[in-house]
Each structure stands twice: as C-alpha cells, then as structure tokens.
Design a protein around this motif. Structure first.
Motif, mmCIF file in Angstrom:
data_model
loop_
_atom_site.group_PDB
_atom_site.id
_atom_site.type_symbol
_atom_site.label_atom_id
_atom_site.label_comp_id
_atom_site.label_asym_id
_atom_site.label_seq_id
_atom_site.Cartn_x
_atom_site.Cartn_y
_atom_site.Cartn_z
ATOM 1 N N LEU A 79 -0.363 11.603 10.491
ATOM 2 C CA LEU A 79 -0.543 12.362 9.257
ATOM 3 C C LEU A 79 -0.446 11.440 8.049
ATOM 4 O O LEU A 79 -1.247 11.526 7.110
ATOM 5 N N LEU A 80 0.535 10.579 8.085
ATOM 6 C CA LEU A 80 0.752 9.648 6.979
ATOM 7 C C LEU A 80 -0.424 8.686 6.838
ATOM 8 O O LEU A 80 -0.892 8.417 5.725
ATOM 9 N N VAL A 81 -0.925 8.194 7.966
ATOM 10 C CA VAL A 81 -2.077 7.283 7.945
ATOM 11 C C VAL A 81 -3.302 7.986 7.390
ATOM 12 O O VAL A 81 -4.012 7.451 6.524
ATOM 13 N N ASP A 82 -3.567 9.195 7.865
ATOM 14 C CA ASP A 82 -4.746 9.939 7.408
ATOM 15 C C ASP A 82 -4.633 10.321 5.932
ATOM 16 O O ASP A 82 -5.636 10.337 5.209
ATOM 17 N N ALA A 83 -3.429 10.648 5.482
ATOM 18 C CA ALA A 83 -3.229 10.989 4.071
ATOM 19 C C ALA A 83 -3.486 9.770 3.189
ATOM 20 O O ALA A 83 -4.123 9.878 2.131
ATOM 21 N N SER A 84 -3.011 8.628 3.617
ATOM 22 C CA SER A 84 -3.249 7.396 2.867
ATOM 23 C C SER A 84 -4.735 7.063 2.819
ATOM 24 O O SER A 84 -5.266 6.663 1.766
ATOM 25 N N ASN A 85 -5.424 7.263 3.932
ATOM 26 C CA ASN A 85 -6.869 7.016 3.965
ATOM 27 C C ASN A 85 -7.615 7.983 3.060
ATOM 28 O O ASN A 85 -8.642 7.620 2.456
ATOM 29 N N LEU A 86 -7.121 9.208 2.958
ATOM 30 C CA LEU A 86 -7.748 10.195 2.081
ATOM 31 C C LEU A 86 -7.693 9.740 0.629
ATOM 32 O O LEU A 86 -8.685 9.849 -0.103
ATOM 33 N N ILE A 87 -6.547 9.253 0.218
ATOM 34 C CA ILE A 87 -6.424 8.753 -1.156
ATOM 35 C C ILE A 87 -7.369 7.575 -1.379
ATOM 36 O O ILE A 87 -8.061 7.495 -2.404
ATOM 37 N N ASN A 88 -7.423 6.663 -0.416
ATOM 38 C CA ASN A 88 -8.287 5.486 -0.560
ATOM 39 C C ASN A 88 -9.760 5.857 -0.650
ATOM 40 O O ASN A 88 -10.533 5.210 -1.369
ATOM 41 N N LYS A 89 -10.137 6.932 0.056
ATOM 42 C CA LYS A 89 -11.543 7.314 0.100
ATOM 43 C C LYS A 89 -11.931 8.284 -1.000
ATOM 44 O O LYS A 89 -12.929 8.069 -1.702
ATOM 45 N N GLU A 90 -11.167 9.364 -1.154
ATOM 46 C CA GLU A 90 -11.548 10.439 -2.070
ATOM 47 C C GLU A 90 -10.952 10.300 -3.467
ATOM 48 O O GLU A 90 -11.482 10.851 -4.431
ATOM 49 N N TYR A 91 -9.830 9.607 -3.561
ATOM 50 C CA TYR A 91 -9.161 9.440 -4.852
ATOM 51 C C TYR A 91 -8.903 7.955 -5.104
ATOM 52 O O TYR A 91 -7.794 7.544 -5.418
ATOM 53 N N SER A 92 -9.945 7.184 -4.976
ATOM 54 C CA SER A 92 -9.811 5.726 -5.027
ATOM 55 C C SER A 92 -9.264 5.232 -6.357
ATOM 56 O O SER A 92 -8.614 4.180 -6.419
ATOM 57 N N GLU A 93 -9.483 6.005 -7.438
ATOM 58 C CA GLU A 93 -8.957 5.583 -8.736
ATOM 59 C C GLU A 93 -7.439 5.679 -8.801
ATOM 60 O O GLU A 93 -6.808 5.146 -9.722
ATOM 61 N N TYR A 94 -6.839 6.358 -7.806
ATOM 62 C CA TYR A 94 -5.386 6.512 -7.761
ATOM 63 C C TYR A 94 -4.730 5.629 -6.691
ATOM 64 O O TYR A 94 -3.507 5.597 -6.600
ATOM 65 N N LYS A 95 -5.511 4.990 -5.875
ATOM 66 C CA LYS A 95 -4.967 4.336 -4.685
ATOM 67 C C LYS A 95 -3.964 3.235 -4.996
ATOM 68 O O LYS A 95 -3.060 2.979 -4.195
ATOM 69 N N ASP A 96 -4.107 2.589 -6.142
ATOM 70 C CA ASP A 96 -3.177 1.509 -6.499
ATOM 71 C C ASP A 96 -1.882 2.034 -7.103
ATOM 72 O O ASP A 96 -0.945 1.261 -7.330
ATOM 73 N N TYR A 97 -1.826 3.348 -7.344
ATOM 74 C CA TYR A 97 -0.682 3.913 -8.053
ATOM 75 C C TYR A 97 0.173 4.839 -7.199
ATOM 76 O O TYR A 97 1.206 5.319 -7.662
ATOM 77 N N VAL A 98 -0.261 5.109 -5.958
ATOM 78 C CA VAL A 98 0.514 5.924 -5.022
ATOM 79 C C VAL A 98 0.924 5.038 -3.852
ATOM 80 O O VAL A 98 0.069 4.468 -3.171
#
Length: 254
Positions: A34-53
């Motif tokens: 779940l944690l891996v998939d959630a992290s991938n979701l941020i990287n893919k769908e919310y890439s502008e936030y990926k460096d801040y979460v």
C-alpha cells in the motif's frame, strides 16, 4: 461524483517553494505494498508534490517542516485494510476490502490526500501559486464553501457516509472537522460576526435550518433548530438571504 475545492486569485507571488511534509508511517508486511503504491501515485499523478511529501518511519529519519502520522493496518479475519491519519485532533480513517465496492485506486487516493492538502494550505497562506490552487484532495465530497476572515467553511464526507461540516484555518494551516453525528449538513454559512454557523441539516428527520456556535469545543450541545423546511433542501442562493435574516433575529434576542 468527486468534487474538490479550488480557489482563484488574480495576483501571483513568485516565491521559491520549499516546504516538506513528513508522513510518519506505521505499516506491516501486509500493508507495505500500500505504501509503495501510494508513493507511486504521488510520483505519477501529483508529480508537482513528489519532492515535498516524504513517507518515513520516524520523525528522526528526515528533517521536514511538518509531520503527520499515518497508520496502515490489515485485518486478516475480515480481509480489510485500513488507513488512518492522525494530526492532533484531526483523526480520519478509510477502509478497503478487495471484495468490497470501493476501487483500490480510490483507497490509494485516501492514503495520499492529507499531506497534499497540508502543502496546498501552506501555499495558499504564502500566496505561492499561479492563478488557481487545488485546496482539497480527498476523493469524495468537499463542496459548498463559504470564505470569511481567513477561514474556509465547507462540507465533507471524509468521516464516512454523511456530509459533515469542516473548515480550513489558513493562518494556522489546520483542517478542523465539526461532525454532528446522525445528521447530514449542507450549505454552511458564517454569520457576519463569525460567532455562529448556519446550515441545513437532517438531524430531526426533515430538512431544517440550524444555528451553531463557531469556535467552541461543545458546539454540538448548543445546536439550535431554527426552522423546519420540507423534505427538500433550500438552494444555496436562498441560504445566503436566510443567513442574514436569521442573524438579525438572533441579534435582537441577545
């Protein structure tokens, strides 16, 4: 239908953005994916936030500007996954079963939404965005907002099922939920002096108009039914006029 709150402003501040949220995550072998998939979701769908979460095991793992707690658990007896965010008095849980009605992709959205919202509130406070800013990310209902004196009032279903009142305090960068258990609320409005909230609710069966004090801990004990309407809700435009009408009546009673 998924609805989110979006704010628009006519001015732009160009500030180098650097604000990180540390999501201190408790997970098990069963919930690691779940944690891996959630992290991938941020990287893919919310890439502008990926460096801040940053998903971390403890607050000592990384230096962040703010930390929230996330608990990912699994109930093997009922084949049920649960994600719970805790941030002081903000406690919200979401559940998912592979045999249930909820899509796995929706559950992942329920795992990543909160740090995204914290970052957006910070951006709004700093005016660090261009033209439009998405303010809420919960994959449910966040709608019917009212804004006054740095506070954004709206309804949400993130506590499950019924619509509940909530507000964002922009100055303190905080989301506060104001549930009235056993009821659904719609069309909330601030009173002109910010001391009361007015909204439609279903606590007594029929749709009624209620007033409730704002900014006190025992708000639900002081809930007052002001007017019973019908089985149908009053349109939002009508609530604006009713707000000032009821406020004038209450001012005379004080």
């Amino acid at each position: 239908m998924k609805r989110v709150l979006i704010l628009a402003f006519s001015f732009v501040f160009y500030i180098l953005f650097s604000y990180t949220i540390g999501v201190v995550t408790s997970y098990s072998t069963e919930t690691y994916n779940l944690l891996v998939d959630a992290s991938n979701l941020i990287n893919k769908e919310y890439s502008e936030y990926k460096d801040y979460v940053k998903f971390i095991n403890s607050s000592s793992d990384a230096t962040c500007d703010y930390y929230v707690n996330l608990y990912l658990t699994y109930d093997s007896t009922n084949n049920l996954y649960k994600a719970t965010y805790e941030d002081f008095d903000y406690v919200v849980s979401s559940v998912y079963s592979p045999k249930g009605y909820k899509k796995y992709s929706t559950f992942l959205e329920e795992i990543v939404y909160y740090p995204l919202e914290k970052i957006s509130i910070y951006k709004l406070k700093r005016r660090d965005f261009d033209n439009y800013l998405r303010l809420t990310f919960y994959p449910g209902v966040d709608e019917y907002g009212d804004f006054k004196d740095g506070k954004f009032l709206y309804i949400t279903d993130r506590l499950g099922g019924n619509r509940n009142l909530a507000y964002i305090d922009i100055q303190n960068e905080k989301i506060t939920l104001l549930p009235v258990w056993g009821s659904s609320e719609y069309y909330p409005k601030f009173s002109p002096d910010m001391k009361m909230l007015l909204f439609q609710g279903s606590l007594h069966g029929n749709w009624s108009i209620y007033t409730m004090p704002f900014g006190v801990s025992d708000y639900s004990k002081k809930l007052k039914r002001f007017l019973t309407v019908t089985y149908h809700r009053i349109p939002l435009c009508g609530m604006t006029m009713i707000t000032f009408y009821i406020y004038k009546i209450l001012k005379k009673e004080m």
